[in-house]
Structure formats: structure tokens, C-alpha cells
Design an enzyme around this catalytic site. Structure first.
Site, PDB file in Angstrom:
ATOM      1  CB  ALA A  74      -0.917  -0.005   1.223  1.00  0.00           C
ATOM      2  CB  THR A  75       4.089   2.100   1.667  1.00  0.00           C
ATOM      3  OG1 THR A  75       3.623   1.780   2.972  1.00  0.00           O
ATOM      4  CG2 THR A  75       5.039   3.282   1.727  1.00  0.00           C
ATOM      5  CG  ASN A 155      -3.673   3.131  10.437  1.00  0.00           C
ATOM      6  OD1 ASN A 155      -4.088   4.193   9.970  1.00  0.00           O
ATOM      7  ND2 ASN A 155      -2.488   3.018  10.998  1.00  0.00           N
ATOM      8  CD  GLN A 183      -5.989  -1.373   8.828  1.00  0.00           C
ATOM      9  OE1 GLN A 183      -6.639  -2.392   9.085  1.00  0.00           O
ATOM     10  NE2 GLN A 183      -4.693  -1.288   9.090  1.00  0.00           N
ATOM     11  CB  SER A 203      -1.012  -3.982   1.942  1.00  0.00           C
ATOM     12  OG  SER A 203       0.110  -3.206   1.664  1.00  0.00           O
ATOM     13  CG  HIS A 205       0.652  -7.063   4.983  1.00  0.00           C
ATOM     14  ND1 HIS A 205       0.652  -6.674   6.297  1.00  0.00           N
ATOM     15  CD2 HIS A 205       0.932  -5.948   4.263  1.00  0.00           C
ATOM     16  CE1 HIS A 205       0.936  -5.380   6.371  1.00  0.00           C
ATOM     17  NE2 HIS A 205       1.107  -4.913   5.151  1.00  0.00           N
ATOM     18  CB  THR A 244      10.525  -9.656 -12.547  1.00  0.00           C
ATOM     19  OG1 THR A 244      11.606  -9.379 -13.432  1.00  0.00           O
ATOM     20  CG2 THR A 244       9.957 -11.035 -12.827  1.00  0.00           C
ATOM     21  CB  CYS A 329       4.364   2.909  10.731  1.00  0.00           C
ATOM     22  SG  CYS A 329       3.560   1.847   9.586  1.00  0.00           S
TER      23      CYS A 329
HETATM   24  N1  PLP Z   1      -2.492   2.714   5.051  1.00  0.00           N
HETATM   25  C1  PLP Z   1      -3.064   2.184   6.129  1.00  0.00           C
HETATM   26  C2  PLP Z   1      -4.407   2.685   6.551  1.00  0.00           C
HETATM   27  C3  PLP Z   1      -2.423   1.172   6.848  1.00  0.00           C
HETATM   28  O1  PLP Z   1      -3.010   0.641   7.913  1.00  0.00           O
HETATM   29  C4  PLP Z   1      -1.150   0.741   6.413  1.00  0.00           C
HETATM   30  C5  PLP Z   1      -0.409  -0.263   7.183  1.00  0.00           C
HETATM   31  O2  PLP Z   1      -0.566  -0.416   8.372  1.00  0.00           O
HETATM   32  C6  PLP Z   1      -0.598   1.329   5.267  1.00  0.00           C
HETATM   33  C7  PLP Z   1      -1.298   2.310   4.609  1.00  0.00           C
HETATM   34  C8  PLP Z   1       0.731   0.887   4.748  1.00  0.00           C
HETATM   35  O3  PLP Z   1       0.676  -0.460   4.391  1.00  0.00           O
HETATM   36  P1  PLP Z   1       2.018  -1.247   4.010  1.00  0.00           P
HETATM   37  O4  PLP Z   1       2.908  -1.143   5.198  1.00  0.00           O
HETATM   38  O5  PLP Z   1       1.561  -2.638   3.737  1.00  0.00           O
HETATM   39  O6  PLP Z   1       2.590  -0.573   2.832  1.00  0.00           O
END
Ligand code: PLP
Length: 384
Positions: A74-75, A155, A183, A203, A205, A244, A329
Site C-alpha cells: 500500500a505504501t 488504522n 484497512q 496491501s 497482508h 518482474t 509504523c
Molecule cells: N495505510 C493504512 C491505513 C495502513 O493501515 C497501512 C499499514 O498499516 C498502510 C497504509 C501501509 O501499508 P504497508 O505497510 O503494507 O505498505
């Protein structure tokens, strides 16, 4: 490993064993391991499988496969969405983008970066329960606004933004709308045919898929959305994201999304019961406070605090129960949660706050143990 009770699903989820089993078919010599960009039979087979996954993901999200781009997480998707748009306007210091104070750091840090390039960033304030002032957002959109970036579900505190309403405003005002749906994908039904979203990030995961794979949805519309790529190289993903393609990760994401989607309503109902059970079991503990609100929030996340009980001490006291101080984070880089700060909490109340997030493997028994542990541990900490 089972001696732990895992309640940090908003941070990450374990890969579902069914997902792992599927991914195993795409890694080894007897599997579909070839480079999907190769023109030989095995490469074509890998590309085929990726395109099937892309169609599956698009069907679940209510869009078309040409609108799905694979990234690493997602980042990266968020960076690509925001910088990708902004780079088209440089150098130009007259333009602005609009976001909120309680976005994930992936959005806020990207905004800090583009500020240095001369783009103005307007932050819409939230209430002390985490709700966004949508009327103010509408007022702030002007001819200078290029993009609005607002998350669907927060989140840290689980509050839900009305992305339907914001999408309609953006469409009316003719500005692009990016949604960080990290989320909510896999937990909420998102029909991109019906919501005015131009860009959407997530993302794998967060819904029992592997780490290291994400998606950026880019709407195909009359007004073509042009993004400047962040990565240059082999021109994969129509030149938008070179590198890739990781077939096993993409298959993992697609399988995980399928599994989550099949159970989406039932699971949300089950998790709601667990959250209510927890709240009812602890709401009478003296000095408890709720960060955010219960009404307009995701059942998957609850953020609470207990006055004079520091979260780090509570976590040590209940060391077999895996909860979080805020987002993963934040816990590493920042001492103080910017989300809780923007709700108006004092530093001490922030340091006494915990996030509990529920998921697929959370049981009633686990919630009962958590309730009991909270009562006992808080009493013990306050006594000492
Ligand atoms: N955005 C939200 C709302 C999230 O909760 C997170 C991860 O906790 C992210 C972005 C970033 O996700 P990733 O670390 O998988 O890139």
C-alpha cells in the site's frame, strides 16, 4: 506458537494456509515459476495466471482488469498515486492537494515530500472522535486543487470516512479522489462501479495474503488519469511499475481476497459481536476511555486507554496477549501517535492507550481471556 493470543490484525495478518498452499505452485521447478514477461511457453503460462488473478481482483472490486496495477504494498501504491499525479504539475507552486491529519504515515510523509517540491497541502481537521469535517473539505476544494486523498478506515482508531459522499463531492468539483483502503479491502464490500474513486490503494497482508504485494486501482475514464511512474525499467504494468511481476505473491493476493470476500458479511457480523463483548466486559473498569467512537467505526479495531496505566507496562504485564500501542509504523519511528494527538489527547493519555484489532482467528474464548487479563493486570499495575 499457540500460547499467544494475537490481537494485532490491523498491523498484519498471518497468511491463510489455503493461500500458502496455492502460492507454493508458483515458486519451484515443477511449478509456474517463470518470468511472466518471457515469451516462451512457461512465461506465457505465468502471465496467463497473473491475468486471471487480475480479473478476479477486478471482479471483486467491481472494476475492470485494466484498472488494476500490482505494486509491492500500500505504501508504494499511495506514493505512486500521489507523486504520480503531482509530478505532472511540476514545477507549479499554485496547485494544492487535500488530505486529513489522521491519514497513515504513507500518505502524510508523501505529502511532506511533495510540499518540498512546492505543492501546497491542505489538511482537513477531524473532530475529537475522529470524524472528518466533510463540509469543510468541500469548501476547501478550489480550482487549484488537483487531488483529494482520504483514507476509508483509520488504522489506529477504526473510524470510517464516508467515501461515497467525498467521492461525489470530488466528482462534482472535478478533482481526483484517492482512497487509502488498506484497512477496508477484504473486510468491506467496495463496488468501484458505484463509488466515485479515481485511485485506490491497498496491501495483501491485511487480509491473510502475503506481505510484499499491493494494488493500485487507477480508474479508466474519459479524462485519462496520467501517472508518472516511480520506477523505470522493463516497462511492466503498462510502464507504470517496472520490475518482474511476482507471480506467487499476486496469486496469493488474489486467493486471499477471494477467501475474504466469500465470508465478508458473516465475518463482519462475527467480529462485531466480539468487539461488543470486549467493550461490555471492560467498560466499567475505572478510568477507561475510548479513542474514536463506537458508532461510526470498523468492528475490526478498538482503541482504548486506562488512566494512569501506561500501555508499555500493560503490554509487559499481559505479554502473551499481542496488542499494539498504536500503528506498527508509529511504534517504531514515532513516540507519540499523530492520530491520538489530533483527537486532542494529552501525551499521558496517548501513552496509556492501546489498539486491539480482531481477525479471522479471534475466538470468543480469546476475548474472555483478554477481558479477565485486563481487569487483573490493571488492578495490579495501579496497586504498585
Ligand atoms: N495505510 C493504512 C491505513 C495502513 O493501515 C497501512 C499499514 O498499516 C498502510 C497504509 C501501509 O501499508 P504497508 O505497510 O503494507 O505498505
Amino acid at each position: 506458537m499457540n500460547k499467544f493470543i494475537y490481537l494485532d490484525y490491523a498491523s498484519t495478518t498471518p497468511v491463510d494456509k489455503r493461500v500458502l498452499e496455492k502460492m507454493n505452485d508458483y515458486l519451484t521447478i515443477d511449478g509456474v515459476f517463470a518470468n511472466p514477461s518471457s515469451s516462451h511457453y512457461l512465461g506465457i503460462k505465468a502471465k496467463d495466471e497473473i491475468e486471471h488473478a487480475r480479473i478476479n481482483i477486478a471482479n471483486i472490486l467491481g472494476c475492470i482488469k485494466e484498472e488494476i496495477f500490482f505494486t509491492s504494498n500500500a505504501t508504494e501504491s499511495i506514493n505512486l498515486a500521489i507523486k504520480g499525479i503531482i509530478y505532472n504539475y511540476l514545477p507549479n507552486n499554485k496547485k494544492n492537494i487535500i488530505t486529513s491529519k489522521i491519514e497513515h504515515k504513507a500518505v502524510l510523509e508523501t505529502c511532506d515530500f511533495i510540499k518540498k517540491l512546492g505543492i501546497k497541502v491542505i489538511y482537513i481537521k477531524n473532530s475529537n472522535t475522529g470524524s472528518l469535517d466533510i463540509n469543510l473539505l468541500e469548501k476547501k476544494i478550489t480550482k487549484k486543487t488537483i487531488l483529494v486523498s482520504i483514507m476509508h478506515i483509520n488504522n489506529e482508531i477504526g473510524t470510517i470516512n464516508n467515501i461515497n459522499k467525498i467521492g461525489n463531492i470530488c466528482k462534482k468539483k472535478n478533482v481526483l479522489f484517492h482512497v487509502d483502503a488498506t484497512q477496508s479491502v477484504g473486510k468491506y464490500i467496495l463496488n468501484l462501479k458505484k463509488i466515485n474513486i479515481d485511485l485506490l490503494s491497498f496491501s495483501s497482508h491485511k487480509f491473510y495474503g502475503p506481505k510484499g504485494i499491493g494494488v493500485l486501482y487507477v480508474k479508466k475514464s474519459k479524462f485519462k488519469i496520467i501517472l508518472t511512474p516511480l520506477l523505470h525499467g522493463g516497462g511492466q504494468e503498462k510502464g507504470l511499475r517496472s520490475g518482474t511481476l511476482a507471480t506467487h505473491q499476486i496469486i496469493g493476493l488474489s486467493t486471499a481476497l477471494n477467501l475474504a470476500n466469500n465470508e465478508i458479511k458473516k465475518e463482519k457480523k462475527r467480529i462485531k459481536i466480539l468487539k461488543n463483548k470486549l467493550w461490555n466486559g471492560i467498560k466499567n473498569i475505572s478510568g477507561i476511555y475510548l479513542n474514536g467512537n463506537l458508532k461510526n467505526s470498523s468492528p475490526y479495531i478498538i482503541n482504548i486507554g486506562f488512566k494512569n496505566v501506561f500501555n508499555k507496562i500493560l503490554m509487559i504485564e499481559m505479554k502473551n496477549i499481542i496488542i499494539s500501542t498504536s500503528s506498527a509504523c508509529n511504534s517504531n519511528k514515532y513516540n507519540i501517535s499523530h492520530v491520538l494527538k489530533s483527537l486532542g489527547l494529552t501525551e499521558q493519555l496517548i501513552q496509556c492507550s492501546i489498539r486491539i484489532s480482531f481477525g479471522r482467528f479471534t475466538t470468543v474464548e480469546e476475548i474472555n481471556i483478554l477481558i479477565k487479563n485486563l481487569h487483573v493486570s490493571i488492578k495490579k499495575i495501579r496497586k504498585n
